[in-house]
Structure formats: C-alpha cells, structure tokens
Design a protein around this motif. Structure first.
Motif, PDB file in Angstrom:
ATOM      1  N   ARG A  87       0.483  -0.604   0.111  1.00 25.77           N
ATOM      2  CA  ARG A  87       1.895  -0.480  -0.242  1.00 25.77           C
ATOM      3  C   ARG A  87       2.058  -0.242  -1.740  1.00 25.77           C
ATOM      4  O   ARG A  87       2.890   0.567  -2.164  1.00 25.77           O
ATOM      5  N   PHE A  88       1.250  -0.932  -2.534  1.00 30.69           N
ATOM      6  CA  PHE A  88       1.329  -0.776  -3.989  1.00 30.69           C
ATOM      7  C   PHE A  88       1.024   0.658  -4.408  1.00 30.69           C
ATOM      8  O   PHE A  88       1.658   1.203  -5.315  1.00 30.69           O
ATOM      9  N   LEU A  89       0.060   1.289  -3.743  1.00 32.64           N
ATOM     10  CA  LEU A  89      -0.318   2.649  -4.102  1.00 32.64           C
ATOM     11  C   LEU A  89       0.802   3.655  -3.816  1.00 32.64           C
ATOM     12  O   LEU A  89       0.797   4.757  -4.369  1.00 32.64           O
ATOM     13  N   SER A  90       1.751   3.284  -2.972  1.00 28.75           N
ATOM     14  CA  SER A  90       2.862   4.185  -2.658  1.00 28.75           C
ATOM     15  C   SER A  90       4.116   3.877  -3.472  1.00 28.75           C
ATOM     16  O   SER A  90       5.210   4.314  -3.121  1.00 28.75           O
ATOM     17  N   LEU A  91       3.962   3.115  -4.543  1.00 31.40           N
ATOM     18  CA  LEU A  91       5.082   2.864  -5.444  1.00 31.40           C
ATOM     19  C   LEU A  91       4.876   3.669  -6.722  1.00 31.40           C
ATOM     20  O   LEU A  91       3.786   3.627  -7.306  1.00 31.40           O
ATOM     21  N   PRO A  92       5.869   4.386  -7.212  1.00 35.50           N
ATOM     22  CA  PRO A  92       7.213   4.537  -6.653  1.00 35.50           C
ATOM     23  C   PRO A  92       7.317   5.684  -5.640  1.00 35.50           C
ATOM     24  O   PRO A  92       8.338   5.822  -4.998  1.00 35.50           O
ATOM     25  N   ARG A  93       6.259   6.514  -5.509  1.00 27.98           N
ATOM     26  CA  ARG A  93       6.309   7.650  -4.591  1.00 27.98           C
ATOM     27  C   ARG A  93       5.250   7.484  -3.515  1.00 27.98           C
ATOM     28  O   ARG A  93       4.088   7.208  -3.818  1.00 27.98           O
ATOM     29  N   ARG A  94       5.664   7.657  -2.281  1.00 29.15           N
ATOM     30  CA  ARG A  94       4.747   7.464  -1.164  1.00 29.15           C
ATOM     31  C   ARG A  94       3.613   8.483  -1.219  1.00 29.15           C
ATOM     32  O   ARG A  94       3.824   9.657  -1.514  1.00 29.15           O
ATOM     33  N   VAL A  95       2.411   8.013  -0.931  1.00 29.60           N
ATOM     34  CA  VAL A  95       1.244   8.888  -0.848  1.00 29.60           C
ATOM     35  C   VAL A  95       0.654   8.759   0.551  1.00 29.60           C
ATOM     36  O   VAL A  95       0.851   7.754   1.244  1.00 29.60           O
ATOM     37  N   SER A  96      -0.078   9.776   0.961  1.00 28.87           N
ATOM     38  CA  SER A  96      -0.664   9.771   2.302  1.00 28.87           C
ATOM     39  C   SER A  96      -1.801   8.760   2.387  1.00 28.87           C
ATOM     40  O   SER A  96      -2.388   8.357   1.374  1.00 28.87           O
ATOM     41  N   ASP A  97      -2.114   8.359   3.624  1.00 29.01           N
ATOM     42  CA  ASP A  97      -3.235   7.441   3.830  1.00 29.01           C
ATOM     43  C   ASP A  97      -4.533   8.048   3.322  1.00 29.01           C
ATOM     44  O   ASP A  97      -5.373   7.355   2.731  1.00 29.01           O
ATOM     45  N   ALA A  99      -4.963  10.240   0.906  1.00 26.06           N
ATOM     46  CA  ALA A  99      -4.983  10.239  -0.563  1.00 26.06           C
ATOM     47  C   ALA A  99      -5.254   8.838  -1.091  1.00 26.06           C
ATOM     48  O   ALA A  99      -6.030   8.653  -2.044  1.00 26.06           O
ATOM     49  N   ALA A 100      -4.631   7.824  -0.481  1.00 26.21           N
ATOM     50  CA  ALA A 100      -4.839   6.445  -0.914  1.00 26.21           C
ATOM     51  C   ALA A 100      -6.298   6.024  -0.711  1.00 26.21           C
ATOM     52  O   ALA A 100      -6.917   5.418  -1.595  1.00 26.21           O
ATOM     53  N   THR A 101      -6.844   6.363   0.455  1.00 26.41           N
ATOM     54  CA  THR A 101      -8.241   6.019   0.751  1.00 26.41           C
ATOM     55  C   THR A 101      -9.191   6.688  -0.227  1.00 26.41           C
ATOM     56  O   THR A 101     -10.133   6.061  -0.736  1.00 26.41           O
ATOM     57  N   ALA A 102      -8.940   7.962  -0.529  1.00 25.73           N
ATOM     58  CA  ALA A 102      -9.805   8.698  -1.455  1.00 25.73           C
ATOM     59  C   ALA A 102      -9.734   8.110  -2.858  1.00 25.73           C
ATOM     60  O   ALA A 102     -10.756   8.010  -3.556  1.00 25.73           O
ATOM     61  N   ALA A 103      -8.533   7.704  -3.296  1.00 23.19           N
ATOM     62  CA  ALA A 103      -8.380   7.145  -4.645  1.00 23.19           C
ATOM     63  C   ALA A 103      -9.110   5.813  -4.767  1.00 23.19           C
ATOM     64  O   ALA A 103      -9.775   5.541  -5.775  1.00 23.19           O
ATOM     65  N   LEU A 104      -9.011   4.971  -3.739  1.00 28.61           N
ATOM     66  CA  LEU A 104      -9.712   3.691  -3.770  1.00 28.61           C
ATOM     67  C   LEU A 104     -11.220   3.893  -3.757  1.00 28.61           C
ATOM     68  O   LEU A 104     -11.968   3.201  -4.462  1.00 28.61           O
ATOM     69  N   LEU A 105     -11.691   4.848  -2.956  1.00 29.50           N
ATOM     70  CA  LEU A 105     -13.120   5.156  -2.910  1.00 29.50           C
ATOM     71  C   LEU A 105     -13.603   5.645  -4.265  1.00 29.50           C
ATOM     72  O   LEU A 105     -14.658   5.221  -4.753  1.00 29.50           O
ATOM     73  N   ARG A 106     -12.834   6.522  -4.902  1.00 28.23           N
ATOM     74  CA  ARG A 106     -13.191   7.063  -6.210  1.00 28.23           C
ATOM     75  C   ARG A 106     -13.335   5.958  -7.251  1.00 28.23           C
ATOM     76  O   ARG A 106     -14.178   6.026  -8.142  1.00 28.23           O
ATOM     77  N   CYS A 107     -12.528   4.899  -7.101  1.00 18.87           N
ATOM     78  CA  CYS A 107     -12.530   3.815  -8.087  1.00 18.87           C
ATOM     79  C   CYS A 107     -13.388   2.622  -7.662  1.00 18.87           C
ATOM     80  O   CYS A 107     -13.366   1.576  -8.310  1.00 18.87           O
ATOM     81  N   LEU A 130      -6.012   1.736 -11.688  1.00 17.64           N
ATOM     82  CA  LEU A 130      -6.545   3.047 -12.054  1.00 17.64           C
ATOM     83  C   LEU A 130      -6.393   4.029 -10.895  1.00 17.64           C
ATOM     84  O   LEU A 130      -6.019   5.194 -11.092  1.00 17.64           O
ATOM     85  N   ALA A 131      -6.677   3.570  -9.668  1.00 18.97           N
ATOM     86  CA  ALA A 131      -6.522   4.431  -8.491  1.00 18.97           C
ATOM     87  C   ALA A 131      -5.084   4.919  -8.381  1.00 18.97           C
ATOM     88  O   ALA A 131      -4.829   6.097  -8.111  1.00 18.97           O
ATOM     89  N   ARG A 132      -4.136   4.031  -8.608  1.00 18.37           N
ATOM     90  CA  ARG A 132      -2.721   4.411  -8.535  1.00 18.37           C
ATOM     91  C   ARG A 132      -2.388   5.448  -9.600  1.00 18.37           C
ATOM     92  O   ARG A 132      -1.649   6.413  -9.342  1.00 18.37           O
ATOM     93  N   ALA A 133      -2.938   5.265 -10.803  1.00 19.38           N
ATOM     94  CA  ALA A 133      -2.689   6.235 -11.874  1.00 19.38           C
ATOM     95  C   ALA A 133      -3.271   7.595 -11.532  1.00 19.38           C
ATOM     96  O   ALA A 133      -2.673   8.639 -11.821  1.00 19.38           O
ATOM     97  N   LEU A 134      -4.448   7.616 -10.888  1.00 20.72           N
ATOM     98  CA  LEU A 134      -5.107   8.882 -10.568  1.00 20.72           C
ATOM     99  C   LEU A 134      -4.399   9.640  -9.448  1.00 20.72           C
ATOM    100  O   LEU A 134      -4.546  10.859  -9.341  1.00 20.72           O
TER     101      LEU A 134
END
Length: 263
Positions: A87-97, A99-107, A130-134
């Motif tokens: 949920r945090f990763l989709s604040l303030p703009r929703r991101v796809s599952d 994209a969220a999974t890839a960002a967490l993996l990257r970090c 950092l994942a949220r920023a990316l």
C-alpha cells in the motif's frame, strides 16, 4: 547535461543567512555527496534544490521535465496505522503489482509486500523508501541522510545498492551524509558545506583539503581506507549485492574552494 544547478544561491531563515553564494551543479549519472558539520545548511540546500525552500539570493535551475526521486531523512509512520509495504508503494500514485514487485526486488527487499511498514527493520525501511522513489523512474535520486540509524555494514550495503542502481539506470544520485567512513569512496564528487561551499572535488582530493580537515580532523583518512576494504570485499550476506571497488580521484585533480567552484 546539468540536471540541477545553482548560481550564487543564498537561503535565509527568519532573516538569518543559512546559505550564501552556493554554486552547485549535478549532471546525469553522477553520484555527488554533500558533507558538513551539524547546522552547516546541508538539508537546507536539498530543500532549496527540490523547491521546498525559497532562494533569498541567486537562482536554482532545473532541467525541463526533471523527475526527482526523494528519500527523506526521517519518515514517521504511526505504529497503530495499518500500512503494508504494498500500500505504501502506491502512495500517492497507484502502481501495478508487477512494478511494485520489481522495485522491491531491485532494492533487495523482495517478498515484503504484505509486511506492515511499522514492522520493518531500519535497513528494510530505507530500502522500501528507495524502491518507492525508483518507481517514479527519476532522473535524479536525492537522499537526505537516508542511512541514519543503520549500522556500518548496512550503510555500506546501502551505498553499494545506490552504485548498482546508478550503473543500471544512469540515474544521478545526490546525497547528504554524515557517514564519512564510507561516503568518500561512494561518490564521484564531494561537496564540503559550512554555510557556503568550503571545497569540492573528487573524494581523495577533498579528504586532503585543508578546509575539509579543519572541519573533520585528520583521522578521516583511516576511515576512508576502512570503507575501501568494506567496499571491495563482501563480508555480509543479508545486505545486498556485492560491491565493486572504484577510485575516481586522479593525481592531477585539485580541490576547489568556495572562491573557485569546480561546478
């Protein structure tokens, strides 16, 4: 290509000058670190660069359409507030599952989507930030003492992660840091700030500059060697990918002072 630059930047708080005459630039793909004692204006400079502090004098220039990923010094989330990582990763703009999974993996924090933000360790929390920023696909990442509270292996691993991200994406990185034992070798360029730019240049050059040593003493050279050891050899198994030693200083480089900005 300059992403952000300042010319003669001055900032005041309540009529008191906090920064004066700051000439600064950061270009695509650079890792630049700002160091300085407490009260030297480091966070004020960051806030001015991203538009949260008005300039009393001088100007701030940002490239048209510049996308900034910001990782703050502190972010307090109430432990009683239900807030999963996903949920945090989709604040303030929703991101796809995906994209969220890839960002967490990257970090290096994959699989934490369902974890409550309040239950993360310090290192996990900063990597999620950092994942949220990316996720914004930034041209530049700006981090204001983002490793505060991490232990030394965690700090070194976080900087290695930033270097990997820079290598993979070409993103520029601007950091404010007090981690002198690692920051000097993690950067292409270091800016020493104390209300104005005292000196700037490549890490080894700045660490030898009289202005830098007047602020931080003579012992930081040993700390630099310590980081080179940590950076070149992976001694931990839980903090991210293996580092790659690099040295950007050259014998012909010379530190630049406030009167002769390198930028």
């Amino acid at each position: 290509m300059s992403l952000i630059s300042t010319t003669g930047l001055g900032v005041e708080h309540g009529g008191v000058e906090v920064l004066s005459g700051v000439d600064f630039t950061i270009s695509k793909g650079e890792i630049v670190t700002v160091v300085g004692p407490n009260g030297s204006g480091k966070s004020t400079l960051i806030r001015a660069l991203i538009g949260l502090e008005p300039a009393a004098t001088g100007q701030v220039h940002r490239a048209p359409g510049l996308s900034i990923g910001y990782v703050p010094q502190r972010l307090h989330i109430d432990a009683t507030l239900p807030m999963t990582v996903r949920r945090f990763l989709s604040l303030p703009r929703r991101v796809s599952d995906d994209a969220a999974t890839a960002a967490l993996l990257r970090c290096g924090v994959e699989g934490l989507e369902a974890r409550q933000m309040s239950r993360l360790s310090g290192g996990q929390f900063q990597r999620v930030l950092l994942a949220r920023a990316l996720l914004a696909k930034p041209d530049i990442l700006i981090l204001d003492e983002a490793t505060q509270g991490l232990d030394q292996p965690g700090v070194a691993a976080f900087y290695r992660l930033l270097e990997d991200v820079r290598q993979e994406t070409g993103v520029a990185v601007l950091m404010v840091s007090h981690d002198l034992h690692v920051v000097m070798s993690a950067s292409d360029r270091v800016i020493c700030l104390n209300g104005h730019v005292c000196c700037q240049g490549t890490p080894h050059v700045v660490s030898a500059a009289p202005e830098y040593r007047a602020l931080f003493g003579l012992g930081t050279g040993g700390a630099l060697a310590l980081y080179q050891h940590v950076h070149d050899h992976d001694h931990d198994h839980d903090h991210g990918p293996e580092g790659h030693g690099h040295d950007h200083a050259h014998p012909q480089d010379a530190p630049t002072s406030a009167g002769h900005p390198h930028a």
